[in-house]
Scaffold this active site. Sequence first.
Site, PDB file in Angstrom:
ATOM      1  N   ASP A 183       0.853  -1.181   0.000  1.00 21.13           N
ATOM      2  CA  ASP A 183       0.000   0.000   0.000  1.00 21.13           C
ATOM      3  C   ASP A 183       0.892   1.235   0.000  1.00 21.13           C
ATOM      4  O   ASP A 183       2.053   1.190   0.412  1.00 21.13           O
ATOM      5  CB  ASP A 183      -0.938   0.018   1.204  1.00 21.13           C
ATOM      6  CG  ASP A 183      -0.202   0.087   2.534  1.00 21.13           C
ATOM      7  OD1 ASP A 183       0.779  -0.663   2.714  1.00 21.13           O
ATOM      8  OD2 ASP A 183      -0.610   0.883   3.412  1.00 21.13           O
ATOM      9  N   GLU A 185      -0.241  -1.085   5.753  1.00 24.94           N
ATOM     10  CA  GLU A 185       0.860  -0.807   6.675  1.00 24.94           C
ATOM     11  C   GLU A 185       0.977   0.665   7.004  1.00 24.94           C
ATOM     12  O   GLU A 185       1.384   1.039   8.111  1.00 24.94           O
ATOM     13  CB  GLU A 185       2.183  -1.309   6.083  1.00 24.94           C
ATOM     14  CG  GLU A 185       3.387  -1.187   7.012  1.00 24.94           C
ATOM     15  CD  GLU A 185       4.117   0.149   6.929  1.00 24.94           C
ATOM     16  OE1 GLU A 185       5.015   0.382   7.769  1.00 24.94           O
ATOM     17  OE2 GLU A 185       3.802   0.978   6.032  1.00 24.94           O
TER      18      GLU A 185
END
Length: 390
Positions: A78, A143
């Site tokens: 991400d 994350e």
Amino acid sequence: MIKQIMNALAASKAELVKFTQDLVRIKSYSGHEEEIVKFIAKKMNELGYDEVIIDAMGNVVGRIGNGEKVIMFDSHIDTVEVKDEEKWDVPPFSGEIVDGKLYGRGSVDMKSGAAASIYAGAIAKRLGLDAGKTIFVSCTVFEEDCDGENLKYFFKAYKLKPDYFITCEPSDNKIVTGHKGKAQISIKTKGISAHGSAPEKGKNAIYEMAEIIQRVEKTNEELMKKDGPRRTLVMSRISSVSVSLNAVPSACEVYLDRRMVVGETEDTIKTEMDKIIEGKNASWEIGTIYRKSWTGMEIKYEPFHLAWKIDLNHELSRACIESYQENFGSAPAYDYWDFSTNAVTTVSMGIPTIGFGPGVYKLAHCRNENCEVSKIVDACSFYATVIHKL
């Protein structure tokens, strides 16, 4: 063995670089990683991974081998958002290479590390380096907001505890021995609402917070004067609650980011926060974060993690040192991250952990984020060598 690894990598170099470009071209903001997860799963299958898992949170994990010694490489896939696309010199989702550098959001943080580790696993299998080992390569989600919750879920769901863990976060291909701890804290003050024309009948929660704000600033100044690694305390957000713009606020909240060094504990933070709110109608708590993954899974994140550092004499450290020397022909360069990573989960579980990844981390989240292509290739070779050494 280093010669065989180099030869295998030379045959796959163009493919590795193109794959990294393709990853950068896929927009994968936190909570919206479905497309890139499925793309990575397809690539892992094409490369001959023995098993490819997409778990209920949406992480994609590839497995090679089935031996007793378990080695894991992790990258989150991400990214933070791009809100100034028109100001980039190279479009952030073009995946263009200019002067030997791959440009785009995620090129540093951390799709280059992901690509390098995925191909390292494939090379390890091709050369038989997985004998007696199980190699996991994880590409994890969300994350940026919730360090380590992705791995925490995967380890619990699949009853896994690796023997060694390498986080591929950007380090400009230096060996990273640890990173600072993090506490994200919410402080709230209470007031009494009253009409704006009669403020004396109420108690302003913002005024109650005012001295606390000054104490936070003073605390940070004192922390930064301490010897050794730098500790910091930053106030990152303030908000208030009022029935209208014509009323005395009944509540006020600030959010703090506290970076910790090795040796600081939960008691360190408790003593510090108790002192900051002393004498005020206020309370503090760890600032719990709630998110939802692309699969719809609810994520609850408690952002409190202690600092950590691995001993250079540890078996994992020695394997990385030897791999560095064989790949680069010199003594290792070392670093220590100021930021937090997914390693908070592995360290808390007692799993030996170290960091190494392509890209200059100070370029992460920045306009014109870019990573040297040669560093991606070098990282892949390093990872494959570490597998051999372990």
